[in-house]
Design a protein around this motif. Structure first.
Motif, mmCIF file in Angstrom:
data_model
loop_
_atom_site.group_PDB
_atom_site.id
_atom_site.type_symbol
_atom_site.label_atom_id
_atom_site.label_comp_id
_atom_site.label_asym_id
_atom_site.label_seq_id
_atom_site.Cartn_x
_atom_site.Cartn_y
_atom_site.Cartn_z
ATOM 1 N N LYS A 6 0.839 -1.204 0.000
ATOM 2 C CA LYS A 6 0.000 0.000 0.000
ATOM 3 C C LYS A 6 0.871 1.248 0.000
ATOM 4 C CE LYS A 6 -4.035 1.893 2.407
ATOM 5 N NZ LYS A 6 -4.986 1.666 3.529
ATOM 6 N N ARG A 7 1.975 1.213 0.751
ATOM 7 C CA ARG A 7 2.875 2.374 0.787
ATOM 8 C C ARG A 7 3.553 2.591 -0.561
ATOM 9 N NH1 ARG A 7 4.422 -0.074 5.516
ATOM 10 N NH2 ARG A 7 6.393 -0.758 4.582
ATOM 11 N N HIS A 8 3.972 1.509 -1.207
ATOM 12 C CA HIS A 8 4.778 1.645 -2.416
ATOM 13 C C HIS A 8 3.940 1.871 -3.674
ATOM 14 C CE1 HIS A 8 8.572 0.931 -0.491
ATOM 15 N NE2 HIS A 8 8.177 -0.221 0.011
ATOM 16 N N VAL A 9 2.703 1.402 -3.681
ATOM 17 C CA VAL A 9 1.856 1.585 -4.863
ATOM 18 C C VAL A 9 0.819 2.657 -4.614
ATOM 19 C CG1 VAL A 9 0.285 0.464 -6.490
ATOM 20 C CG2 VAL A 9 2.228 -0.811 -5.566
ATOM 21 N N GLY A 10 0.081 2.567 -3.516
ATOM 22 C CA GLY A 10 -0.909 3.585 -3.206
ATOM 23 C C GLY A 10 -2.201 2.974 -2.693
ATOM 24 N N PRO A 11 -3.084 3.787 -2.123
ATOM 25 C CA PRO A 11 -4.323 3.277 -1.542
ATOM 26 C C PRO A 11 -5.302 2.745 -2.576
ATOM 27 C CG PRO A 11 -4.315 5.672 -1.540
ATOM 28 C CD PRO A 11 -2.954 5.249 -1.969
ATOM 29 N N GLY A 12 -5.084 3.046 -3.857
ATOM 30 C CA GLY A 12 -5.969 2.539 -4.897
ATOM 31 C C GLY A 12 -5.678 1.115 -5.316
ATOM 32 N N LEU A 13 -4.654 0.493 -4.725
ATOM 33 C CA LEU A 13 -4.326 -0.893 -5.042
ATOM 34 C C LEU A 13 -5.461 -1.807 -4.578
ATOM 35 C CD1 LEU A 13 -2.055 -2.797 -6.104
ATOM 36 C CD2 LEU A 13 -1.233 -2.919 -3.732
ATOM 37 N N LEU A 14 -5.885 -2.723 -5.464
ATOM 38 C CA LEU A 14 -6.989 -3.631 -5.154
ATOM 39 C C LEU A 14 -6.435 -5.028 -4.876
ATOM 40 C CD1 LEU A 14 -9.522 -2.535 -7.928
ATOM 41 C CD2 LEU A 14 -9.496 -1.852 -5.514
ATOM 42 N N PRO A 15 -6.400 -5.472 -3.608
ATOM 43 C CA PRO A 15 -5.877 -6.804 -3.294
ATOM 44 C C PRO A 15 -6.945 -7.876 -3.442
ATOM 45 C CG PRO A 15 -6.313 -5.599 -1.273
ATOM 46 C CD PRO A 15 -6.694 -4.682 -2.398
ATOM 47 N N VAL A 16 -6.551 -9.017 -3.996
ATOM 48 C CA VAL A 16 -7.421 -10.180 -4.133
ATOM 49 C C VAL A 16 -6.597 -11.409 -3.754
ATOM 50 C CG1 VAL A 16 -8.842 -11.588 -5.670
ATOM 51 C CG2 VAL A 16 -8.754 -9.095 -5.988
ATOM 52 N N VAL A 17 -7.184 -12.295 -2.930
ATOM 53 C CA VAL A 17 -6.482 -13.487 -2.466
ATOM 54 C C VAL A 17 -6.903 -14.686 -3.311
ATOM 55 C CG1 VAL A 17 -6.026 -15.017 -0.507
ATOM 56 C CG2 VAL A 17 -6.395 -12.566 -0.126
ATOM 57 N N LEU A 18 -5.917 -15.419 -3.809
ATOM 58 C CA LEU A 18 -6.147 -16.656 -4.564
ATOM 59 C C LEU A 18 -5.742 -17.805 -3.648
ATOM 60 C CD1 LEU A 18 -7.156 -17.011 -7.496
ATOM 61 C CD2 LEU A 18 -4.778 -17.326 -8.179
ATOM 62 N N LEU A 19 -6.720 -18.606 -3.208
ATOM 63 C CA LEU A 19 -6.419 -19.600 -2.191
ATOM 64 C C LEU A 19 -7.136 -20.921 -2.474
ATOM 65 C CD1 LEU A 19 -4.825 -20.025 0.388
ATOM 66 C CD2 LEU A 19 -6.783 -19.183 1.697
ATOM 67 N N PRO A 20 -6.540 -21.791 -3.299
ATOM 68 C CA PRO A 20 -7.097 -23.130 -3.501
ATOM 69 C C PRO A 20 -6.753 -24.031 -2.319
ATOM 70 C CG PRO A 20 -5.092 -22.871 -4.775
ATOM 71 C CD PRO A 20 -5.343 -21.542 -4.110
ATOM 72 N N GLY A 21 -7.271 -25.267 -2.363
ATOM 73 C CA GLY A 21 -7.002 -26.209 -1.291
ATOM 74 C C GLY A 21 -5.558 -26.658 -1.254
ATOM 75 N N LEU A 22 -5.154 -27.221 -0.110
ATOM 76 C CA LEU A 22 -3.763 -27.621 0.087
ATOM 77 C C LEU A 22 -3.333 -28.677 -0.925
ATOM 78 C CD1 LEU A 22 -1.103 -27.676 1.636
ATOM 79 C CD2 LEU A 22 -2.173 -29.257 3.284
ATOM 80 N N GLU A 23 -4.208 -29.632 -1.218
ATOM 81 C CA GLU A 23 -3.827 -30.689 -2.153
ATOM 82 C C GLU A 23 -3.550 -30.137 -3.549
ATOM 83 O OE1 GLU A 23 -8.197 -30.120 -2.366
ATOM 84 O OE2 GLU A 23 -6.722 -30.309 -0.759
#
Length: 270
Positions: free
Chosen positions: A187-204
């Protein structure tokens, strides 16, 4: 005798005499100057080198504001649905090793209707050849410093592209239990307009994908399981999470567009 156009003409001379004084066939150099002749002017001395005047840095076709943060993209009018495929965006794709971040980010960037760049933190870290601090050899001050340097480099590149109208998608294995180093740093290096999205499949799934990797990108099963467990901390964080266990790259990219449309209309708090 006729002479070709542009060839030197000899001066007139008397029959039986050689060429008139001062004339010499092309390609020959004159001997010593006759008394009273004017010597050629001396060659001009070389101009001294001067340090060029400072010119403000420009990146692309516009000047990049120093440290200019990325602002949140404007939401469209209420009656119009947000279209993330034609909006200039800065996206941070988060996930463990083997989540498919790089594949999804590249596909998403390739299929947008506006210019889009993909910036992978792992790729930038590996710009360091001699002296590369491989995290698999242990996380220490050296690897931490190179990670921070790579993230700052990615952040500058993203601001540079965005200032020139080019969207960016960045990918990194950001941990929820290190907010200052991870998400807060982006957020500091890019800016508050950065849109984070988490990609989280199962462990297997991540174990299976990690097994297909090679070099320093491939982790041990124990390390993959440890990272995946830490990533579970994103649940309840308020960030959008995509479980792409049963999705291919194209389907995941489509879901990513749907998630970004909602984030533009109602930005996440982070």
């Amino acid at each position: 005798m006729q002479h070709a156009v542009g060839s030197p003409l000899p001066p007139p001379h008397q029959p039986g005499q050689g060429p008139a004084a001062g004339w010499m066939p092309t390609g020959q150099h004159p001997g010593p100057q006759h008394p009273g002749s004017v010597p050629p002017p001396p060659a001009a001395p070389p101009m001294p080198y001067t340090i060029p005047r400072h010119v403000p840095d420009t990146t692309g076709h516009v000047q990049l504001p120093p440290g200019g943060p990325v602002v949140m993209p404007s939401a469209p009018p209420a009656q119009a649905a947000p279209d993330p495929t034609s909006t200039t965006l800065a996206v941070l794709l988060i996930g463990p090793a083997g989540a498919g971040k790089t594949s999804v980010a590249k596909y998403w960037a390739d299929h947008r209707r506006v210019p889009t760049a993909h910036i992978s933190l792992d790729d930038v870290r590996e710009w360091v050849r001699s002296g590369f601090a491989d995290p698999q050899s242990g996380w220490n001050d050296h690897s931490e410093a190179q990670y921070r340097l790579a993230r700052r480099t990615c952040g500058f590149a993203a601001r540079n592209f965005l200032a020139n109208g080019i969207s960016c998608i960045l990918d990194d294995a950001v941990f929820p239990d290190r907010p200052v180093v991870g998400l807060g740093g982006w957020k500091r290096h890019v800016g508050p307009g950065l849109l984070p999205v988490v990609l989280l499949p199962g462990l297997e799934i991540v174990l299976e994908r990690n097994a297909k990797r090679s070099g320093n990108r491939r982790l041990t099963d124990e390390e993959v399981a440890r990272i995946h467990g830490r990533m579970a901390g994103w649940y309840g964080s308020g960030l959008p999470i995509i479980d792409n266990s049963q999705m291919d790259v194209q389907q995941t990219a489509q879901v990513l567009n749907d998630v970004l449309a909602r984030s533009i209309a109602s930005p996440p708090s982070w």
